[in-house]
Scaffold this motif. Sequence first.
Motif, PDB file in Angstrom:
ATOM      1  N   THR A  56       0.841  -1.086  -0.088  1.00  0.00           N
ATOM      2  CA  THR A  56      -0.026  -0.093  -0.075  1.00  0.00           C
ATOM      3  C   THR A  56       0.881   1.282   0.081  1.00  0.00           C
ATOM      4  OG1 THR A  56      -1.829  -1.053   1.132  1.00  0.00           O
ATOM      5  CG2 THR A  56      -1.816   1.078   1.084  1.00  0.00           C
ATOM      6  N   ILE A  57       1.768   1.223   1.036  1.00  0.00           N
ATOM      7  CA  ILE A  57       2.640   2.455   0.939  1.00  0.00           C
ATOM      8  C   ILE A  57       3.454   2.662  -0.371  1.00  0.00           C
ATOM      9  CG2 ILE A  57       4.355   3.601   2.473  1.00  0.00           C
ATOM     10  CD1 ILE A  57       1.717   3.743   3.898  1.00  0.00           C
ATOM     11  N   ARG A  58       4.009   1.562  -0.622  1.00  0.00           N
ATOM     12  CA  ARG A  58       4.794   1.513  -1.854  1.00  0.00           C
ATOM     13  C   ARG A  58       4.206   1.962  -3.064  1.00  0.00           C
ATOM     14  NH1 ARG A  58       6.045  -3.530  -2.406  1.00  0.00           N
ATOM     15  NH2 ARG A  58       4.425  -3.706  -4.038  1.00  0.00           N
ATOM     16  N   ASN A  59       2.814   1.639  -3.356  1.00  0.00           N
ATOM     17  CA  ASN A  59       2.081   1.949  -4.290  1.00  0.00           C
ATOM     18  C   ASN A  59       1.782   3.700  -4.226  1.00  0.00           C
ATOM     19  OD1 ASN A  59       2.106  -0.480  -5.459  1.00  0.00           O
ATOM     20  ND2 ASN A  59       0.069  -0.953  -4.610  1.00  0.00           N
ATOM     21  N   LEU A  60       1.494   3.987  -3.029  1.00  0.00           N
ATOM     22  CA  LEU A  60       1.140   5.533  -2.970  1.00  0.00           C
ATOM     23  C   LEU A  60       2.340   6.296  -3.245  1.00  0.00           C
ATOM     24  CD1 LEU A  60      -0.891   5.666   0.173  1.00  0.00           C
ATOM     25  CD2 LEU A  60      -1.655   6.372  -1.875  1.00  0.00           C
ATOM     26  N   LYS A  61       3.439   5.808  -2.922  1.00  0.00           N
ATOM     27  CA  LYS A  61       4.656   6.684  -3.203  1.00  0.00           C
ATOM     28  C   LYS A  61       5.043   6.716  -4.726  1.00  0.00           C
ATOM     29  CE  LYS A  61       6.974   6.233   1.401  1.00  0.00           C
ATOM     30  NZ  LYS A  61       8.171   5.678   1.796  1.00  0.00           N
ATOM     31  N   GLU A  62       4.872   5.494  -5.193  1.00  0.00           N
ATOM     32  CA  GLU A  62       4.770   5.372  -6.844  1.00  0.00           C
ATOM     33  C   GLU A  62       3.981   6.364  -7.396  1.00  0.00           C
ATOM     34  OE1 GLU A  62       4.724   1.374  -7.929  1.00  0.00           O
ATOM     35  OE2 GLU A  62       6.612   0.810  -6.925  1.00  0.00           O
ATOM     36  N   ARG A  63       2.683   6.300  -6.922  1.00  0.00           N
ATOM     37  CA  ARG A  63       1.636   6.871  -7.767  1.00  0.00           C
ATOM     38  C   ARG A  63       1.739   8.537  -7.501  1.00  0.00           C
ATOM     39  NH1 ARG A  63      -4.764   6.199  -6.380  1.00  0.00           N
ATOM     40  NH2 ARG A  63      -5.622   7.338  -8.124  1.00  0.00           N
ATOM     41  N   PHE A  64       2.297   8.953  -6.509  1.00  0.00           N
ATOM     42  CA  PHE A  64       2.427  10.525  -6.204  1.00  0.00           C
ATOM     43  C   PHE A  64       3.998  10.919  -6.776  1.00  0.00           C
ATOM     44  CE2 PHE A  64      -0.382   9.873  -2.774  1.00  0.00           C
ATOM     45  CZ  PHE A  64      -1.314  10.841  -3.395  1.00  0.00           C
ATOM     46  N   HIS A  65       4.886   9.847  -7.116  1.00  0.00           N
ATOM     47  CA  HIS A  65       6.030  10.012  -7.874  1.00  0.00           C
ATOM     48  C   HIS A  65       7.038  10.887  -6.706  1.00  0.00           C
ATOM     49  CE1 HIS A  65       4.253   8.855 -11.542  1.00  0.00           C
ATOM     50  NE2 HIS A  65       3.475   9.589 -11.324  1.00  0.00           N
ATOM     51  N   MET A  66       7.110  10.429  -5.465  1.00  0.00           N
ATOM     52  CA  MET A  66       8.017  10.853  -4.514  1.00  0.00           C
ATOM     53  C   MET A  66       9.320  10.665  -4.828  1.00  0.00           C
ATOM     54  SD  MET A  66       5.363   9.875  -1.327  1.00  0.00           S
ATOM     55  CE  MET A  66       6.539  11.007  -0.261  1.00  0.00           C
ATOM     56  N   ASN A  67       9.833  10.091  -5.789  1.00  0.00           N
ATOM     57  CA  ASN A  67      11.046   9.868  -6.022  1.00  0.00           C
ATOM     58  C   ASN A  67      11.682  10.744  -6.904  1.00  0.00           C
ATOM     59  OD1 ASN A  67       9.701   8.486  -8.040  1.00  0.00           O
ATOM     60  ND2 ASN A  67      11.356   7.229  -8.398  1.00  0.00           N
ATOM     61  N   MET A  68      10.933  11.529  -7.639  1.00  0.00           N
ATOM     62  CA  MET A  68      11.335  12.693  -8.616  1.00  0.00           C
ATOM     63  C   MET A  68      11.496  14.075  -7.995  1.00  0.00           C
ATOM     64  SD  MET A  68       8.561  11.908 -11.775  1.00  0.00           S
ATOM     65  CE  MET A  68       8.672  10.475 -12.683  1.00  0.00           C
ATOM     66  N   THR A  69      12.516  14.768  -8.872  1.00  0.00           N
ATOM     67  CA  THR A  69      12.708  16.345  -8.500  1.00  0.00           C
ATOM     68  C   THR A  69      11.489  16.980  -8.980  1.00  0.00           C
ATOM     69  OG1 THR A  69      13.618  16.556 -10.553  1.00  0.00           O
ATOM     70  CG2 THR A  69      15.129  15.630  -8.723  1.00  0.00           C
ATOM     71  N   GLU A  70      11.820  18.101  -8.440  1.00  0.00           N
ATOM     72  CA  GLU A  70      10.452  19.174  -9.020  1.00  0.00           C
ATOM     73  C   GLU A  70      10.607  19.269 -10.722  1.00  0.00           C
ATOM     74  OE1 GLU A  70       8.181  21.021  -7.457  1.00  0.00           O
ATOM     75  OE2 GLU A  70       8.551  19.934  -5.620  1.00  0.00           O
ATOM     76  N   GLU A  71      11.584  19.328 -10.952  1.00  0.00           N
ATOM     77  CA  GLU A  71      11.708  19.666 -12.667  1.00  0.00           C
ATOM     78  C   GLU A  71      11.281  18.378 -13.153  1.00  0.00           C
ATOM     79  OE1 GLU A  71      14.636  20.033 -10.287  1.00  0.00           O
ATOM     80  OE2 GLU A  71      14.635  22.270 -10.434  1.00  0.00           O
ATOM     81  N   GLN A  72      11.626  17.245 -12.889  1.00  0.00           N
ATOM     82  CA  GLN A  72      11.036  15.883 -13.216  1.00  0.00           C
ATOM     83  C   GLN A  72       9.464  15.959 -13.258  1.00  0.00           C
ATOM     84  OE1 GLN A  72      13.408  13.336 -10.864  1.00  0.00           O
ATOM     85  NE2 GLN A  72      14.762  12.480 -12.664  1.00  0.00           N
ATOM     86  N   LEU A  73       9.033  16.168 -12.164  1.00  0.00           N
ATOM     87  CA  LEU A  73       7.424  16.242 -11.983  1.00  0.00           C
ATOM     88  C   LEU A  73       6.940  17.332 -12.916  1.00  0.00           C
ATOM     89  CD1 LEU A  73       7.281  16.084  -8.114  1.00  0.00           C
ATOM     90  CD2 LEU A  73       6.451  14.623  -9.750  1.00  0.00           C
ATOM     91  N   GLN A  74       7.637  18.370 -13.023  1.00  0.00           N
ATOM     92  CA  GLN A  74       6.923  19.305 -14.073  1.00  0.00           C
ATOM     93  C   GLN A  74       7.036  18.936 -15.500  1.00  0.00           C
ATOM     94  OE1 GLN A  74       8.761  23.142 -13.841  1.00  0.00           O
ATOM     95  NE2 GLN A  74       7.668  23.809 -15.617  1.00  0.00           N
TER      96      GLN A  74
END
Length: 67
Positions: free
Chosen positions: A19-37
């Motif tokens: 559950t937590i792993r899937n949430l982190k993947e869904r919210f792309h918590m491993n990406m930088t601001e630039e990558q998210l943009q």
Amino acid sequence: PPPVPPTGSQLPCFHGSSTIRNLKERFHMNMTEEQLQLLIEQMVDGSMRSITTKLYDGFQYLTNGIM
């Protein structure tokens, strides 16, 4: 990044090892601001070109007057 409940949460929806792993993947918590943009721009561009988006927008306009 948005807070993610700890793995020891008492809420049943957070039980399970993935559950937590899937949430982190869904919210792309491993990406930088630039990558998210860049990702969000790509997602918006893909949606704007999608026939299913156009069909859904037409449905919303006809049924709810939303455009």
